[in-house]
Design a protein around this motif. Structure first.
Motif, PDB file in Angstrom:
ATOM      1  N   THR A  10       0.799  -1.217   0.000  1.00 24.61           N
ATOM      2  CA  THR A  10       0.000   0.000   0.000  1.00 24.61           C
ATOM      3  C   THR A  10       0.839   1.278   0.000  1.00 24.61           C
ATOM      4  N   ASP A  11       2.150   1.150  -0.017  1.00 24.93           N
ATOM      5  CA  ASP A  11       3.031   2.327   0.008  1.00 24.93           C
ATOM      6  C   ASP A  11       3.255   2.823  -1.417  1.00 24.93           C
ATOM      7  N   THR A  12       2.411   3.742  -1.846  1.00 23.26           N
ATOM      8  CA  THR A  12       2.469   4.272  -3.202  1.00 23.26           C
ATOM      9  C   THR A  12       3.830   4.874  -3.524  1.00 23.26           C
ATOM     10  N   ILE A  13       4.435   5.552  -2.578  1.00 21.65           N
ATOM     11  CA  ILE A  13       5.736   6.197  -2.809  1.00 21.65           C
ATOM     12  C   ILE A  13       6.809   5.148  -3.066  1.00 21.65           C
ATOM     13  N   TYR A  14       6.836   4.085  -2.264  1.00 24.22           N
ATOM     14  CA  TYR A  14       7.823   3.023  -2.483  1.00 24.22           C
ATOM     15  C   TYR A  14       7.633   2.403  -3.868  1.00 24.22           C
TER      16      TYR A  14
ATOM     17  N   LYS B  63       6.241   3.661  -6.601  1.00 23.17           N
ATOM     18  CA  LYS B  63       6.624   4.590  -7.669  1.00 23.17           C
ATOM     19  C   LYS B  63       8.134   4.731  -7.755  1.00 23.17           C
ATOM     20  N   ASN B  64       8.798   4.836  -6.610  1.00 19.32           N
ATOM     21  CA  ASN B  64      10.250   5.033  -6.600  1.00 19.32           C
ATOM     22  C   ASN B  64      11.023   3.789  -7.013  1.00 19.32           C
ATOM     23  N   ASN B  65      10.403   2.630  -6.920  1.00 19.61           N
ATOM     24  CA  ASN B  65      11.079   1.369  -7.232  1.00 19.61           C
ATOM     25  C   ASN B  65      10.401   0.613  -8.368  1.00 19.61           C
ATOM     26  N   LYS B  66       9.667   1.324  -9.190  1.00 15.25           N
ATOM     27  CA  LYS B  66       8.871   0.711 -10.259  1.00 15.25           C
ATOM     28  C   LYS B  66       9.709  -0.196 -11.160  1.00 15.25           C
ATOM     29  N   ALA B  67      10.924   0.218 -11.487  1.00 19.69           N
ATOM     30  CA  ALA B  67      11.774  -0.566 -12.393  1.00 19.69           C
ATOM     31  C   ALA B  67      12.314  -1.831 -11.727  1.00 19.69           C
ATOM     32  N   GLN B  68      12.340  -1.890 -10.398  1.00 16.03           N
ATOM     33  CA  GLN B  68      12.862  -3.068  -9.695  1.00 16.03           C
ATOM     34  C   GLN B  68      11.783  -4.073  -9.301  1.00 16.03           C
ATOM     35  N   LEU B  69      10.521  -3.687  -9.402  1.00 16.56           N
ATOM     36  CA  LEU B  69       9.449  -4.549  -8.924  1.00 16.56           C
ATOM     37  C   LEU B  69       9.413  -5.896  -9.644  1.00 16.56           C
ATOM     38  N   ALA B  70       9.635  -5.900 -10.940  1.00 12.19           N
ATOM     39  CA  ALA B  70       9.645  -7.164 -11.687  1.00 12.19           C
ATOM     40  C   ALA B  70      10.760  -8.067 -11.183  1.00 12.19           C
ATOM     41  N   CYS B  71      11.915  -7.483 -10.899  1.00 11.89           N
ATOM     42  CA  CYS B  71      13.049  -8.259 -10.372  1.00 11.89           C
ATOM     43  C   CYS B  71      12.724  -8.813  -8.992  1.00 11.89           C
ATOM     44  N   HIS B  72      12.050  -8.014  -8.157  1.00 10.74           N
ATOM     45  CA  HIS B  72      11.650  -8.484  -6.823  1.00 10.74           C
ATOM     46  C   HIS B  72      10.795  -9.735  -6.936  1.00 10.74           C
ATOM     47  N   ILE B  73       9.873  -9.739  -7.878  1.00  8.12           N
ATOM     48  CA  ILE B  73       8.978 -10.887  -8.040  1.00  8.12           C
ATOM     49  C   ILE B  73       9.738 -12.082  -8.607  1.00  8.12           C
ATOM     50  N   LYS B  74      10.496 -11.865  -9.655  1.00 12.06           N
ATOM     51  CA  LYS B  74      11.175 -12.967 -10.349  1.00 12.06           C
ATOM     52  C   LYS B  74      12.317 -13.569  -9.531  1.00 12.06           C
ATOM     53  N   LYS B  75      13.123 -12.708  -8.899  1.00  9.22           N
ATOM     54  CA  LYS B  75      14.333 -13.170  -8.207  1.00  9.22           C
ATOM     55  C   LYS B  75      14.176 -13.243  -6.690  1.00  9.22           C
ATOM     56  N   GLY B  76      13.093 -12.664  -6.163  1.00  7.62           N
ATOM     57  CA  GLY B  76      12.927 -12.613  -4.719  1.00  7.62           C
ATOM     58  C   GLY B  76      13.643 -11.398  -4.151  1.00  7.62           C
ATOM     59  N   ILE B  77      13.527 -11.212  -2.857  1.00 11.49           N
ATOM     60  CA  ILE B  77      14.159 -10.081  -2.184  1.00 11.49           C
ATOM     61  C   ILE B  77      14.844 -10.593  -0.927  1.00 11.49           C
ATOM     62  N   LYS B  78      16.074 -10.150  -0.731  1.00 15.19           N
ATOM     63  CA  LYS B  78      16.797 -10.438   0.510  1.00 15.19           C
ATOM     64  C   LYS B  78      17.336  -9.121   1.029  1.00 15.19           C
ATOM     65  N   GLY B  79      17.314  -8.954   2.324  1.00 12.93           N
ATOM     66  CA  GLY B  79      17.826  -7.725   2.910  1.00 12.93           C
ATOM     67  C   GLY B  79      16.712  -6.825   3.392  1.00 12.93           C
TER      68      GLY B  79
ATOM     69  N   SER C 224      -4.204  -1.098  -7.337  1.00  9.26           N
ATOM     70  CA  SER C 224      -5.067  -1.521  -6.231  1.00  9.26           C
ATOM     71  C   SER C 224      -4.440  -0.998  -4.941  1.00  9.26           C
ATOM     72  N   PHE C 225      -5.140  -1.149  -3.853  1.00 11.58           N
ATOM     73  CA  PHE C 225      -4.609  -0.812  -2.529  1.00 11.58           C
ATOM     74  C   PHE C 225      -4.200   0.656  -2.425  1.00 11.58           C
ATOM     75  N   GLY C 226      -4.848   1.527  -3.204  1.00 14.33           N
ATOM     76  CA  GLY C 226      -4.547   2.955  -3.168  1.00 14.33           C
ATOM     77  C   GLY C 226      -3.455   3.393  -4.134  1.00 14.33           C
ATOM     78  N   ASN C 227      -2.958   2.487  -4.942  1.00 12.97           N
ATOM     79  CA  ASN C 227      -1.891   2.796  -5.899  1.00 12.97           C
ATOM     80  C   ASN C 227      -2.474   3.162  -7.259  1.00 12.97           C
ATOM     81  N   HIS C 228      -1.702   3.953  -8.031  1.00 16.81           N
ATOM     82  CA  HIS C 228      -2.155   4.394  -9.360  1.00 16.81           C
ATOM     83  C   HIS C 228      -0.958   4.431 -10.316  1.00 16.81           C
ATOM     84  N   LEU C 229      -0.476   3.260 -10.737  1.00 13.88           N
ATOM     85  CA  LEU C 229       0.692   3.199 -11.615  1.00 13.88           C
ATOM     86  C   LEU C 229       0.322   2.959 -13.078  1.00 13.88           C
ATOM     87  N   HIS C 230      -0.951   2.785 -13.387  1.00 14.71           N
ATOM     88  CA  HIS C 230      -1.426   2.535 -14.755  1.00 14.71           C
ATOM     89  C   HIS C 230      -0.946   1.170 -15.249  1.00 14.71           C
TER      90      HIS C 230
END
Length: 139
Positions: free
Chosen positions: A63-67, A69-85, A118-124
């Motif tokens: 629900t953090d719209t700012i996060y 928007k600021n990390n839009k280009a990394q979101l696909a990597c987060h899903i595909k590769k996971g996140i650590k840290g 969804s969840f208050g976000n508007h990234l189109h």
């Protein structure tokens, strides 16, 4: 008088037909969004919640719209590769790992479109070409 009424009805009908037509971009958004809802329910909802609320201090909310928007280009990597840290979302620190998910680029685009609107976000619409480009830049 009848000609004016008939002309008015024809004009009204014409306006209604044009107003009911969706443009291609809106149709594509609806396709991505509705398919993304299914991908989200299958792969993400168990951890992130039905409303993207996350799970207390363990799993971050979506629900953090700012996060997003600021990390839009990394979101696909987060899903595909996971996140650590550590991640800071809505001012809270999360330090648990998110496992990788073997979704296709299209499924990632769909779920990002759903989640990003969804969840208050508007990234189109986040299309598959954008996701493929972002995935090629994963580190």
């Amino acid at each position: 008088m009848k000609i004016r009424i008939i002309g008015g009805l024809v004009a009204l009908l014409f306006i209604l037909i044009i107003a009911s037509c969706d443009n291609e971009a809106n149709i594509e958004f609806k396709r991505y969004y509705s398919s993304g809802a299914l991908v989200y329910q299958t792969h993400c909802q168990n951890c992130h919640g039905a409303k993207g609320e996350g799970l207390s201090a363990l799993i971050p909310p979506l629900t953090d719209t700012i996060y997003l928007k600021n990390n839009k280009a990394q979101l696909a990597c987060h899903i595909k590769k996971g996140i650590k840290g550590k991640l800071v979302i809505n001012g809270k620190t999360f330090d648990d790992a998110m496992p990788a998910d073997d979704l296709s680029a299209l499924e990632i685009a769909q779920v990002l479109t759903y989640m990003g609107n969804s969840f208050g976000n508007h990234l189109h619409t986040i299309d598959v070409q954008t996701v493929e480009l972002n995935l090629s830049n994963c580190k």
